[in-house]
Scaffold this active site. Structure first.
Site, PDB file in Angstrom:
ATOM      1  N   SER A 730     -18.759 -36.255  23.738  1.00  0.00           N
ATOM      2  CA  SER A 730     -18.902 -37.318  22.730  1.00  0.00           C
ATOM      3  C   SER A 730     -19.659 -38.516  23.256  1.00  0.00           C
ATOM      4  O   SER A 730     -19.706 -39.545  22.583  1.00  0.00           O
ATOM      5  CB  SER A 730     -17.519 -37.776  22.249  1.00  0.00           C
ATOM      6  OG  SER A 730     -16.777 -38.311  23.321  1.00  0.00           O
ATOM      7  N   LYS A 773     -10.385 -42.975  17.914  1.00  0.00           N
ATOM      8  CA  LYS A 773     -11.514 -43.755  18.440  1.00  0.00           C
ATOM      9  C   LYS A 773     -11.754 -45.007  17.613  1.00  0.00           C
ATOM     10  O   LYS A 773     -11.997 -46.095  18.163  1.00  0.00           O
ATOM     11  CB  LYS A 773     -12.769 -42.881  18.467  1.00  0.00           C
ATOM     12  CG  LYS A 773     -12.692 -41.712  19.441  1.00  0.00           C
ATOM     13  CD  LYS A 773     -13.927 -40.835  19.346  1.00  0.00           C
ATOM     14  CE  LYS A 773     -13.857 -39.666  20.314  1.00  0.00           C
ATOM     15  NZ  LYS A 773     -15.038 -38.774  20.220  1.00  0.00           N
TER      16      LYS A 773
END
Length: 842
Positions: A730, A773
């Site tokens: 990511s 996140k």
């Protein structure tokens, strides 16, 4: 063993004992003296033939006290064969011999005195199995009368004893199978007699003389039993009691028949009743009854006796058919879950779905739920609340660090110290077959030399197989289909795929600021005040103080750190209250003495009425007690310069923001990566650099000599907090943005964070953990977030209050990312493309 093949040696090692061993009888002889120990070590432990197992057992004379004094030895002894030798080294070396008598011998002389006694012996009567039909005594009418009388009396003695005692049954079987000429010796060994009487029977080599000396002892035992029965019947404790003491030694020795035998009989009876009352399935009842029959025939001194008893007790303690009644009320369960936990809507909805189906269909098998989320979000406490709402028993099993499959499936009973697995032990503890089992930290199982516990859990957590779960110790199928298993984990990456496939995963993300504030005000603060003995009237926490704790001191996904900080504030308040009360008490005492008054000061009355109370905890008090803020002003000093970008990452403890710093220097074209990165992130960095090398001309990046931006240049990419391992797909977009900023000298928007993986073709791939996140970015003060276009669907999981504070950009290519990251347009790119976004205005 064919005793007829044994021949009595001319010399025998001698063993001096306190009692008397008779031919045909067996006794256990403890060996502790110096000479006897030498005989066992030299003669028995190193024996090479059957004749080496024969020893001479010599009784002491009447009044002999010193065991090794040869002057105290009786001249007649018994040759015996050592059947078993057991030894121990603690607390000191010692042996125990199981010896069976063979025949009488006369000790003619000592052939050896050191290191142990050896005597020259002469055999006096026949060995077992030798023909005695030629003996003239057998034809003597007097001997025949004695033998017949002895047989009748011995049968009468057995009939007077309690046949419910296993030892009596064995004695009856023994006396019925023995030849008549062996009865006197066996009976002399059984009945209670003085040492002198036993020696007289041992000296009686003539068979008729032996019967004549043993008959009075047998008659005495019968008379003693008759008097005992009469005393019990009449209930008298007078003269019959004296007769019992005189004539009933058998009652204490063998109809006592041994206290252990009677206790063992009671245990057998109790176990049998428990087995009948346990309501076991047919297959389990058969196994239990079979083990009970073995237990009845097993001597108490055998090690397997206690193991079998423990096994039977486990069988009777297990809840084969016991269930706890369920009280299913959806509205009540919803209220209970809401009162115990704030938020966690997805998890609560799944629990209510289970309850609704359970109410419609009572035969629903227990689901296998797995709560996955960071620490401190309430996974374990939710499991306890589910059990409470269902009205079921709750049992927690911690699996962190378990590396032995026997912890799950138990040990086989062939091993010493074996025990059932933790599943069966938990069922035994809760006492019902339909509890709620919480398998805590299932992602932290590990395998070792003793097997893989995760593989052992496959049968437990498979709804199609756990109806017949077999524990190695129990070795009987047990139905686990009614157990509701709930597992907890911080991550699914370390759960084996086969085990992961058997569970229904429910992700439990972290809390928002608003949710934390609600939890702190309504749950954590009352709990900590109560634990620290503080009255809510004495202390007042302002909302600004709680917000400061959340944003500046405890940037986490859960609320454990927040609870610890609240506890620290409560401890400081407790110190302040005690100091103030002490000062006030001293002041009042001084006033009372001066005014000669009997008025007393009540602490509580003073605390609630003094102008100094309640103590107010505001933002300044928090900083005074806990020190300077930990996370205050983190972003401005670290961003605002070329080569620095902010990414978002997911960890086992929740979401985090991740700084990426890049710099360049003269060198040979190397790429240096630091920050304890995994292989996936190293690959992402190489892909980002190579993509930028191919597209440098589009982003105003000067190229040395018109060839390559890596010409005579080294690039160093660093991820701070290097002691923490980092890996995952990511960070690609963050790395390529930081490199672009480094080479073109432009600053990235300091309020922007991003996540997503890239390909060599410049595509942005979707990633996971979006909610965690985004929450982490919101906690850090981020205002703009770049997400992959294919992750737009995950926005529905983010609370509306968070979405209102943020602006989301959804990108499909790296070009889209760079256009959002840099406000100034690039000269070599066409006009700025409209990037899809969602903001508070929308």
């Amino acid at each position: 063993m064919a005793t007829s093949s044994i021949k009595l040696p001319r010399r025998l090692p001698l063993l001096i004992i306190d009692g008397v061993l008779f031919p045909g009888a067996s006794i256990r002889i403890p060996v502790t003296s110096y000479r006897n120990m030498n005989m066992v070590k030299s003669h028995l432990l190193n024996r090479s033939s059957l004749s080496s197992a024969i020893i001479g057992v010599v009784p002491k004379e009447v009044g002999g006290n010193i065991e090794e004094d040869r002057t105290n030895m009786h001249p007649v002894g018994t040759a015996g064969i050592v059947v078993q030798v057991t030894g121990t080294n603690w607390p000191r070396p010692a042996y125990t011999l199981l010896v069976t008598g063979l025949c009488r011998f006369k000790l003619e002389s000592l052939a050896q005195e050191s290191p142990y006694l050896v005597g020259n012996v002469k055999q006096l009567d026949k060995l077992p199995g030798e023909d005695i039909s030629g003996n003239a005594d057998d034809k003597n009418s007097e001997l025949n009368d004695l033998m017949e009388q002895f047989r009748e009396l011995s049968a009468k003695l057995i009939d007077m004893l309690d046949l419910a005692v296993p030892a009596v049954v064995r004695l009856k079987r023994l006396l019925n199978s023995l030849p008549v000429h062996s009865l006197p010796d066996v009976c002399a060994a059984i009945v209670r007699a003085s040492h002198e009487e036993r020696l007289q029977i041992l000296d009686a080599v003539d068979l008729a003389e032996r019967f004549r000396k043993t008959l009075p002892l047998l008659i005495r035992q019968i008379e003693g039993l008759r008097l005992l029965q009469k005393a019990k019947k009449d209930g008298s404790l007078g003269p019959p009691t004296i007769q019992i003491e005189k004539f009933a030694p058998l009652t204490r020795q063998r109809v006592d028949f041994d206290d252990e035998e009677n206790e063992d009989s009671d245990d057998v009876s109790n176990l049998e009743q428990k087995i009948k009352a346990a309501d076991m399935p047919e297959h389990a009842r058969k196994v239990a009854m079979k083990e009970l029959q073995r237990f009845k025939k097993m001597p108490t001194h055998m090690p397997e006796h206690s193991m079998t008893r423990s096994y039977l007790e486990l069988m009777t303690d297990l809840p084969w058919s016991k269930v706890s009644p369920e009280t299913i009320d959806l509205s009540k369960s919803k209220r209970d879950l809401d009162n115990d936990h704030f938020g966690l809507d997805k998890l609560k909805r799944r629990v209510l779905e289970y309850l609704a189906v359970r109410q419609l269909k009572n035969s629903l098998k227990g689901p296998i739920l797995c709560f996955v989320g960071p620490p401190g979000v309430g996974k374990t406490s939710v499991g306890r609340s589910i059990a409470k709402s269902l009205g079921r028993e709750f049992h927690r099993i911690s699996l962190g660090g378990v590396c032995d499959q026997a912890d799950i499936r138990g040990h086989r009973r062939t091993y010493i110290g074996s025990m059932p697995g933790r599943i069966i032990q938990g069922l035994r503890t809760v006492g019902v077959k339909n509890p709620v089992f919480l398998l805590d930290e299932i992602d932290k199982l590990s395998s070792g030399i003793h097997g893989d516990p995760a593989a052992a859990l496959l049968e437990v957590l498979d709804p199609e197989q756990n109806c017949a779960f077999t524990d190695h110790y129990l070795n009987v199928a047990f139905d686990l289909s009614q157990v509701m298993f709930i597992a907890t984990a911080n991550t699914t990456s370390t759960i084996p795929p086969a085990l992961f496939d058997r569970m229904e995963v429910i992700h439990v993300p972290g809390y928002t600021h608003d949710e934390k504030q609600h939890i702190a005000r309504n749950h954590l603060l009352p709990k900590q005040l109560n634990e620290h003995g503080l009255n809510p009237d004495l202390v007042q926490f302002q909302d600004e103080a709680i917000k400061s704790l959340i944003s500046k001191y405890t940037r986490e996904a859960g609320v454990r750190g927040l609870e610890r900080k609240i506890g620290a504030l409560c401890r400081a308040v407790a110190v302040k209250i005690v100091e103030k009360n002490k000062m006030m008490l001293q002041k009042v005492e001084t006033t009372n003495i001066s005014e000669n008054s009997d008025t007393k000061c009540d602490d509580k009355h003073f605390a609630t009425n003094s102008s100094e109370f309640p103590i107010v905890i505001d933002e300044k008090a928090v900083e005074y007690i806990l020190g300077p803020p930990i996370f205050d002003g983190e972003l401005p000093p670290r961003v605002g310069m070329p080569g620095v970008a902010i990414g978002m990452a997911w960890t086992q403890t929740g979401g985090e923001i991740l700084f990426v710093e890049a710099t360049k220097m003269e060198g040979g074209g190397q790429l240096i990566l630091t920050g304890q990165l995994g292989d996936v992130m190293k690959e992402s960095a190489k892909i980002a650099l190579n993509w930028l090398r191919n597209h440098a001309h589009k982003y105003d990046i000067p190229i040395v000599n018109g060839t390559d931006l890596m010409e005579n240049t080294d690039i160093h990419i660093h991820f701070p907090a290097g002691a923490v391992g980092k890996d995952g797909p990511s960070a690609g977009v963050t790395i390529v943005t930081a490199l672009t900023s480094l080479f073109n000298g432009k600053v990235i928007d300091p309020e922007l964070a991003m996540t997503g993986e890239i390909t060599l073709r410049g595509l942005v791939l979707p990633v996971g953990g979006i909610k965690c996140k985004v929450l982490a970015a919101h906690r850090a003060g981020i205002k703009k977030i770049v997400l992959p276009k294919r992750n737009e669907k995950d926005l529905k999981d983010i609370p509306a209050s968070i979405q209102a504070d943020l602006c989301f950009y959804f990108v499909s290519t790296i070009d889209d990312v760079l256009q959002v990251a840099f406000e100034e347009p690039f000269d070599n790119l066409p006009q700025k493309v409209n990037i899809p976004q969602i903001s508070s205005k929308l």
